[in-house]
Write a protein that holds these residues in place. Structure first.
Motif, PDB file in Angstrom:
ATOM      1  N   PHE A   1      34.222  37.334  41.833  1.00  0.00           N
ATOM      2  CA  PHE A   1      35.141  37.080  42.940  1.00  0.00           C
ATOM      3  C   PHE A   1      34.510  35.765  43.718  1.00  0.00           C
ATOM      4  CE2 PHE A   1      35.815  41.529  42.018  1.00  0.00           C
ATOM      5  CZ  PHE A   1      37.007  41.557  41.748  1.00  0.00           C
ATOM      6  N   LYS A   2      34.155  34.677  43.029  1.00  0.00           N
ATOM      7  CA  LYS A   2      33.640  33.513  43.841  1.00  0.00           C
ATOM      8  C   LYS A   2      34.761  32.800  44.578  1.00  0.00           C
ATOM      9  CE  LYS A   2      29.967  32.982  40.541  1.00  0.00           C
ATOM     10  NZ  LYS A   2      29.307  32.217  39.628  1.00  0.00           N
ATOM     11  N   THR A   3      34.474  32.320  45.629  1.00  0.00           N
ATOM     12  CA  THR A   3      35.459  31.646  46.357  1.00  0.00           C
ATOM     13  C   THR A   3      35.171  30.133  45.944  1.00  0.00           C
ATOM     14  OG1 THR A   3      33.916  31.342  48.165  1.00  0.00           O
ATOM     15  CG2 THR A   3      35.738  33.265  48.040  1.00  0.00           C
ATOM     16  N   GLY A   4      36.177  29.451  45.883  1.00  0.00           N
ATOM     17  CA  GLY A   4      35.909  28.339  45.629  1.00  0.00           C
ATOM     18  C   GLY A   4      36.053  27.263  46.817  1.00  0.00           C
ATOM     19  N   GLU A   5      36.188  25.932  46.476  1.00  0.00           N
ATOM     20  CA  GLU A   5      36.192  24.901  47.623  1.00  0.00           C
ATOM     21  C   GLU A   5      37.658  25.296  48.267  1.00  0.00           C
ATOM     22  OE1 GLU A   5      35.555  20.896  46.478  1.00  0.00           O
ATOM     23  OE2 GLU A   5      33.941  21.227  45.178  1.00  0.00           O
ATOM     24  N   LYS A   6      37.434  24.961  49.785  1.00  0.00           N
ATOM     25  CA  LYS A   6      38.646  25.122  50.510  1.00  0.00           C
ATOM     26  C   LYS A   6      39.473  23.755  50.211  1.00  0.00           C
ATOM     27  CE  LYS A   6      37.162  27.928  54.214  1.00  0.00           C
ATOM     28  NZ  LYS A   6      37.204  28.378  55.514  1.00  0.00           N
ATOM     29  N   LYS A   7      40.942  24.012  49.927  1.00  0.00           N
ATOM     30  CA  LYS A   7      41.611  22.691  49.724  1.00  0.00           C
ATOM     31  C   LYS A   7      42.407  22.464  50.919  1.00  0.00           C
ATOM     32  CE  LYS A   7      42.074  23.542  44.659  1.00  0.00           C
ATOM     33  NZ  LYS A   7      43.006  23.396  43.677  1.00  0.00           N
ATOM     34  N   ARG A   8      42.845  21.060  51.216  1.00  0.00           N
ATOM     35  CA  ARG A   8      43.397  20.832  52.210  1.00  0.00           C
ATOM     36  C   ARG A   8      45.005  21.045  51.864  1.00  0.00           C
ATOM     37  NH1 ARG A   8      40.862  16.498  55.884  1.00  0.00           N
ATOM     38  NH2 ARG A   8      42.958  16.729  56.976  1.00  0.00           N
ATOM     39  N   ILE A   9      45.856  20.916  52.871  1.00  0.00           N
ATOM     40  CA  ILE A   9      47.251  21.179  52.678  1.00  0.00           C
ATOM     41  C   ILE A   9      47.843  20.064  51.749  1.00  0.00           C
ATOM     42  CG2 ILE A   9      49.521  21.171  53.518  1.00  0.00           C
ATOM     43  CD1 ILE A   9      47.912  23.586  53.922  1.00  0.00           C
TER      44      ILE A   9
END
Length: 64
Positions: free
Chosen positions: A45-53
């Protein structure tokens, strides 16, 4: 008569209350097991980079 209505209303309320509490217990139990699994297996359950809207939506091109 009225005594039957009161009795059946009371029985219905008690049964509904019991079923709601049981439902909440079952969901809480599933949540606890799921969160424990996620905690024990963080590699799945790795979290990826946060994406902008702006990165989530496609570019808007009006059609005329």
């Amino acid at each position: 008569g009225v005594h039957r209505q009161v009795l059946l209303t009371t029985i219905g309320w008690v049964a509904g209350y019991y079923l709601c509490r049981r439902e909440e217990y079952i969901y809480a139990k599933k949540d606890r097991e799921m969160f424990a699994y996620v905690r024990q297996h963080p590699e799945d359950f790795k979290t990826g980079e946060k994406k902008r809207i702006g990165e989530l939506y496609e570019k808007f091109h009006p059609i005329r």
